[in-house]
Design an enzyme around this catalytic site. Sequence first.
Site: not given
Ligand code: IMP
Ligand code: MG
Length: 184
Positions: A54, A109-110, A113, A141, A162, A169
């Site tokens: 990402g 990090e992208d 979440d 977020k 999302f 992606d």
């Molecule tokens: P987390 O572990 O829940 O914080 O998720 C992190 C990863 O989930 C990010 O690095 C993204 O690859 C993916 N992700 C979370 N939210 C989104 C979104 O809105 N769009 C696309 N990818 C997301």
């Molecule tokens: Mg992803």
Amino acid sequence: MLPGTASLKQTGGRELAGIVFDADTIAARVRALGREITAAYPDGELLVLGLLKGSFIFLSDLVRRIERPLQVDFLVAASYGADTVSSGEVRLLYDPETTLRGKHILLVEDIVDTGKTLNRMVTLLRRRDPRSLDICALLHKHVAEHLELEPVFVGFDAPRSFLVGYGLDHAENFRHLPYIASLT
Ligand code: IMP
Ligand code: MG
């Protein structure tokens, strides 16, 4: 249909709803982040560590705006499958060859979440004895219940929808879009 997208069949049936951050807005914010990061690390070795896949576009734009010596490496952590909901499971697929000991580590990090991916990475990276460890996230977020480390550098506060594009992606589609958009 927004520019740069293909037919619905080619995007797993999901369509773009609208642009959330356009290319010019992103470029201006990345320039500002580059200045912030340059100022934050006046000395020492800096290793910019991108979380794949990402962060690949964000990282490549960002490092070109940091005006001090640095090194680049990557980590791959997979948490989402073809779904839009985090499974909570984070697998580390690749470890950087580079030694982290004694270096400033900037983890890129992208999007933050649930924070599960970052929490896992932070725990792993802290064991490598870096001089410092901080996070730069393009999007935040602000929904995570617990973050081991709050990102110091954040591009944008993100809506809870999302998002795709500029590296992000949905089931591997839409990463190439030059803007960030929401899905229907
Ligand atoms: P987390 O572990 O829940 O914080 O998720 C992190 C990863 O989930 C990010 O690095 C993204 O690859 C993916 N992700 C979370 N939210 C989104 C979104 O809105 N769009 C696309 N990818 C997301
Ligand atoms: Mg992803």
